[in-house]
Write an enzyme that holds these catalytic residues in place. Structure first.
Site, PDB file in Angstrom:
ATOM      1  N   ARG A   1      -2.324  -2.036  -3.809  1.00  0.00           N
ATOM      2  CA  ARG A   1      -3.702  -1.155  -3.508  1.00  0.00           C
ATOM      3  C   ARG A   1      -3.325  -0.060  -4.606  1.00  0.00           C
ATOM      4  NH1 ARG A   1      -5.022   3.139   1.230  1.00  0.00           N
ATOM      5  NH2 ARG A   1      -7.272   3.410   0.470  1.00  0.00           N
TER       6      ARG A   1
ATOM      7  N   GLU B   1      -7.915  -4.942   4.939  1.00  0.00           N
ATOM      8  CA  GLU B   1      -7.992  -4.591   3.665  1.00  0.00           C
ATOM      9  C   GLU B   1      -6.871  -5.588   2.950  1.00  0.00           C
ATOM     10  OE1 GLU B   1      -8.552  -0.502   4.719  1.00  0.00           O
ATOM     11  OE2 GLU B   1      -9.025  -0.195   2.818  1.00  0.00           O
TER      12      GLU B   1
ATOM     13  N   HIS C   1     -12.679   2.934  -0.281  1.00  0.00           N
ATOM     14  CA  HIS C   1     -12.749   2.132   0.731  1.00  0.00           C
ATOM     15  C   HIS C   1     -13.408   0.572   0.463  1.00  0.00           C
ATOM     16  CE1 HIS C   1     -12.703   5.410   3.882  1.00  0.00           C
ATOM     17  NE2 HIS C   1     -11.474   5.100   3.588  1.00  0.00           N
TER      18      HIS C   1
ATOM     19  N   ASN D   1       1.022  -1.242   0.032  1.00  0.00           N
ATOM     20  CA  ASN D   1      -0.024  -0.127  -0.087  1.00  0.00           C
ATOM     21  C   ASN D   1       0.954   1.098  -0.074  1.00  0.00           C
ATOM     22  OD1 ASN D   1      -1.799   1.958   0.324  1.00  0.00           O
ATOM     23  ND2 ASN D   1      -2.652   1.119   2.471  1.00  0.00           N
TER      24      ASN D   1
ATOM     25  N   ARG E   1     -11.315  16.200   7.165  1.00  0.00           N
ATOM     26  CA  ARG E   1     -12.489  16.559   5.914  1.00  0.00           C
ATOM     27  C   ARG E   1     -13.704  16.700   6.328  1.00  0.00           C
ATOM     28  NH1 ARG E   1     -11.106  10.902   2.872  1.00  0.00           N
ATOM     29  NH2 ARG E   1      -8.843  10.769   3.795  1.00  0.00           N
TER      30      ARG E   1
END
Ligand code: AMP
Length: 398
Positions: A90, A385, A179, A7, A240
């Site tokens: 990823r 993940e 996601h 990743n 965010r």
């Protein structure tokens, strides 16, 4: 087959070596401060965690150190690179081109590059990681697993914005969602736990981490998700803003004398629970401590966050005309009992019979949060993940 899962970010690179057949993690770690100075953290399963400063001017050196650590005679977990059968990468944005994972070819790399403008902070770094691995592991198959792919099943009515249609035709402005690897993994796992067919369930997954999103998974397919063209839309997140009135942008630009870049910086980096808490923290552990010590802004931040999650659950129950199960996952979803209790306090009307005692103090473990007989069942299911990427990689390379 051992799969190296990568990743890759702009200055960091997380890795795990997984035996994809037994699903055991052999070793994991992270390279940080790539392009600045460089630090490798490496941990073989069952062994000591090692940290060492290493010069990493580029991602190629970082990956070389990862390979050196994995094959080290004393602390390594494989004898040579021959024992790594494939690499799973990823990749954040696959645009409309990728609805599933793919074996990486020159053509695939070109298509990933074409998505760069949709994820300028992530895709270029993902590509750099792919190319560095190709250089150091020639002949090893590489697979790209996209964050957006799972959401490519959304219907038009969910992915189109109320904007001039030509923006979709010319620039592919639409909802993509992110996601996806986590939403897919966790919704499948929920079906296993409930012991009902995945393709006959209405599941809402709340992936609540530094970046957060909610997805409606109907009959095994993503039918709507809260993140949009970019990961800025939807829930209030660490830093965010999530959904806001778009007119706020012009209003704040005028008041604060900011250009569009300045406003975007505020929305991405200075908003969310960090902004709401008066820049106290984006980490829910700090916010919980502050709230418990009477800090009003920290409590507002946590309550705004939870209320927004509950509103999305309500809207996705409507989108699917019902819901069977709701799942909390990722750092906050797996660990924050206050947020889970707050969110579920809005869900009685759906038939959620929440068990506060089971929820209290529950961290990082799979558990049902509803009482026996609850019409809608709620679970904590830890996401994984890396394992999902290893599974996808094995399936394609086999
Ligand atoms: P993730 O992006 O999934 O790694 O989630 C990271 C976030 O999870 C952190 O920024 C924290 O806000 C939150 N988190 C992690 N551990 C805990 C905890 N024990 N209690 C509350 N929040 C946590």
């Amino acid at each position: 087959m051992n799969v190296l899962v990568i990743n890759c970010g702009s200055s960091s690179l997380k890795f795990q070596l997984i035996n994809a057949e037994t699903e055991d993690v052999l070793a994991k770690g992270i390279c940080e401060r790539i392009g600045i100075d460089g630090r490798l953290t490496y941990q073989p399963t069952g062994g000591e965690k090692e940290k060492s400063d290493k010069a990493m001017p580029t991602h190629t050196e970082a990956i070389q150190y990862v390979i050196d650590a994995l094959t080290n005679a004393e602390t390594g977990v494989v004898k040579s690179l021959d024992e790594i059968g494939a690499v799973g990468h990823r990749v954040v944005h696959g645009g409309e081109r990728f609805a599933s994972s793919v074996v990486i070819t020159e053509d695939v790399k070109k298509a990933i590059e074409e998505c760069n403008e949709l994820a300028p902070l992530h895709n270029p770094a993902n590509l750099i990681g792919i190319e560095a691995c190709e250089k150091l592991m020639p002949g090893t198959p590489m697979v790209a697993v996209f964050d957006t792919a799972f959401h490519q099943t959304m219907p038009e009515k969910a992915y189109m914005y109320g904007l001039p249609y030509e923006y979709y035709e010319k620039y592919k402005v639409r909802r993509y969602g992110f996601h996806g690897t986590s939403h897919s993994y966790v919704s499948k796992k929920a079906a296993e736990v409930i012991e009902r067919p995945y393709d006959q369930l209405k599941t809402i997954v709340c992936h609540l981490g530094n970046g957060s999103s909610v997805t409606a998974v109907m009959n095994g397919k993503s039918v709507d998700t809260s993140m949009g063209l970019t990961p800025l839309e939807g829930l209030v997140m660490g830093t965010r803003s999530g959904d806001i009135d778009p007119a706020i942008m012009e209003f704040i630009a005028g008041k604060e004398n900011l250009d569009i870049e300045g406003v975007m910086n505020v929305l991405n980096k200075k908003s969310g629970v960090f902004g709401l808490s008066g820049e106290l923290s984006s980490d829910f552990r700090d916010l919980t401590d502050a709230m418990n010590n009477g800090d009003k802004k920290a409590k507002i931040a946590m309550d705004v966050f939870s209320y927004r999650v509950a509103k999305y659950i309500g809207s996705y129950a409507a989108a699917m005309n019902g819901v069977d199960d709701i799942v909390f996952t990722a750092g906050i979803g797996e660990n924050d009992d206050y947020v889970r209790e707050q969110v579920c306090s809005y869900l009685d009307y759906l038939g959620v019979d929440f068990d506060k005692e089971v929820n209290k103090g529950l961290r990082g473990t799979q558990k049902e949060l509803t009482k026996p007989g609850s019409k809608v069942r709620v679970f904590v299911i830890p996401t994984n993940e890396e394992l999902a990427i290893a599974r996808e990689t094995l399936a394609l390379v086999k």
